[in-house]
Motif scaffolding. Structure first.
Motif, short mmCIF file in Angstrom:
data_model
loop_
_atom_site.label_atom_id
_atom_site.label_comp_id
_atom_site.label_asym_id
_atom_site.label_seq_id
_atom_site.Cartn_x
_atom_site.Cartn_y
_atom_site.Cartn_z
N THR A 19 0.84 -1.21 0.00
CA THR A 19 0.00 0.00 0.00
C THR A 19 0.88 1.25 0.00
OG1 THR A 19 -1.70 -1.22 1.21
CG2 THR A 19 -1.84 1.18 1.27
N VAL A 34 -3.04 1.51 7.13
CA VAL A 34 -3.61 0.41 7.93
C VAL A 34 -3.58 -0.83 7.04
CG1 VAL A 34 -5.12 1.71 9.47
CG2 VAL A 34 -5.94 1.09 7.20
N THR A 36 -4.34 -3.66 4.76
CA THR A 36 -5.40 -3.66 3.75
C THR A 36 -6.40 -4.79 3.99
OG1 THR A 36 -3.81 -2.77 2.18
CG2 THR A 36 -5.80 -3.76 1.23
N ASP A 55 -4.09 -3.18 -5.31
CA ASP A 55 -3.38 -3.39 -4.04
C ASP A 55 -4.13 -4.48 -3.29
OD1 ASP A 55 -1.92 -3.09 -1.72
OD2 ASP A 55 -3.09 -1.36 -1.02
N THR A 56 -3.47 -5.55 -2.95
CA THR A 56 -4.16 -6.67 -2.30
C THR A 56 -3.75 -6.76 -0.83
OG1 THR A 56 -2.44 -8.24 -2.89
CG2 THR A 56 -4.23 -7.96 -4.46
MG LIG Z 1 -1.79 -2.88 2.35
#
Ligand SMILES: [Mg+2]
Ligand SMILES: Nc1nc2c(ncn2[C@@H]2O[C@H](COP(=O)(O)OP(=O)(O)OP(=O)(O)O)[C@@H](O)[C@H]2O)c(=O)[nH]1
Length: 237
Positions: A19, A34, A36, A55-56
């Motif tokens: 992230t 935070v 994800t 974004d996983t």
């Molecule tokens: Mg993340």
């Protein structure tokens, strides 16, 4: 909103900085993050192409979603933390299999993040702004905060890239060289972050064009398709 032309997916263990890398690139900053939940995406206009970057979540509980996010991906960015050897092993054990649903000619980049933590001058002794709770490893608990020691070398990432090719049964001659696709980055300082994403964008364009060409024959233009020949018997006899 126009449908994205291609998809790039970031995969990797929790806390490696996926992230943060995306936010550094897209928003030019390094905010507190935070962990994800599920996944989220950004859209990036690159030349005339609209690319989605997913974004996983690295947390194990969301693992089942990974192959869904990878479906049809033109590129996958496999991310680890250079100060945390296990995070590279996890890429092989837990994440590589998720890419089975990606495009057949999907590109792979291997990214070792948080290099700033090992690049600080020894005298500084800091932890990189306290953004790295609990994961850095590399030291016993003396009174000054221990600086993490590098646990993964670039050669380890190159070796992993070659394992990816083996797993995908790809010939080294047919894909970008490992040296071109293995990066060491810092989302905190921005080191190599633009280089990473923009190299991947450039390389993904031909994949998108191929995907488009393959999709074309399946597209039926009703206006230009002649009506079917009339048969006397009709459809039900
Ligand atoms: Mg993340
Ligand atoms: N020093 C340093 N810390 C970083 C860097 N990138 C991320 N961090 C920190 O590492 C922690 C995790 O970063 P995230 O970007 O949330 O990690 P993630 O991979 O998205 O984690 P999940 O969403 O749980 O999968 C945060 O405290 C970040 O501030 C970096 O390049 N250097």
């Amino acid at each position: 909103m126009r449908k994205p032309d291609g998809k790039i997916v970031l995969l990797g263990d929790m806390n490696v900085g996926k992230t943060s890398l995306l936010q550094r690139y897209m928003e030019r900053r390094f905010p507190d993050t935070v962990s994800t939940v599920g996944g989220a995406f950004y859209l990036k206009q690159w030349r005339s192409f609209n690319i989605s970057i997913w974004d996983t979540a690295g947390r194990e509980q969301f693992h089942g979603l990974g192959s869904m996010y990878c479906r049809g991906a033109a590129a996958v960015i496999l991310t680890y933390d250079v100060n945390h050897a296990q995070s590279l092993l996890e890429l092989e054990d837990r994440f590589l299999g998720l890419t089975d649903t990606a495009s057949a000619d999907c590109l792979f980049a291997v990214v070792g993040n948080k290099v700033d933590l090992i690049e600080e001058a020894p005298g500084e002794g800091g932890q990189g702004g306290g953004h790295d709770p609990g994961q850095a490893g590399g030291g016993g608990g003396g009174s000054p905060a221990p600086r993490p020691s590098r646990q993964v070398q670039l050669e380890d990432a190159v070796a992993f890239y070659k394992k990816i090719l083996k797993y995908k049964m790809l010939d080294e001659k047919d894909v970008p060289a490992a040296e071109q696709m293995c990066f060491e980055t810092s989302a905190k300082t921005g080191k190599n972050v633009d280089l990473l994403f923009e190299t991947v964008f450039d390389m993904v364009v031909p994949v998108i064009l191929r995907q488009r060409a393959q999709a074309l024959p399946q597209t039926v233009d009703i206006a230009s398709t002649p009506p079917p020949a009339q048969t006397r018997s009709g459809c039900c006899s």
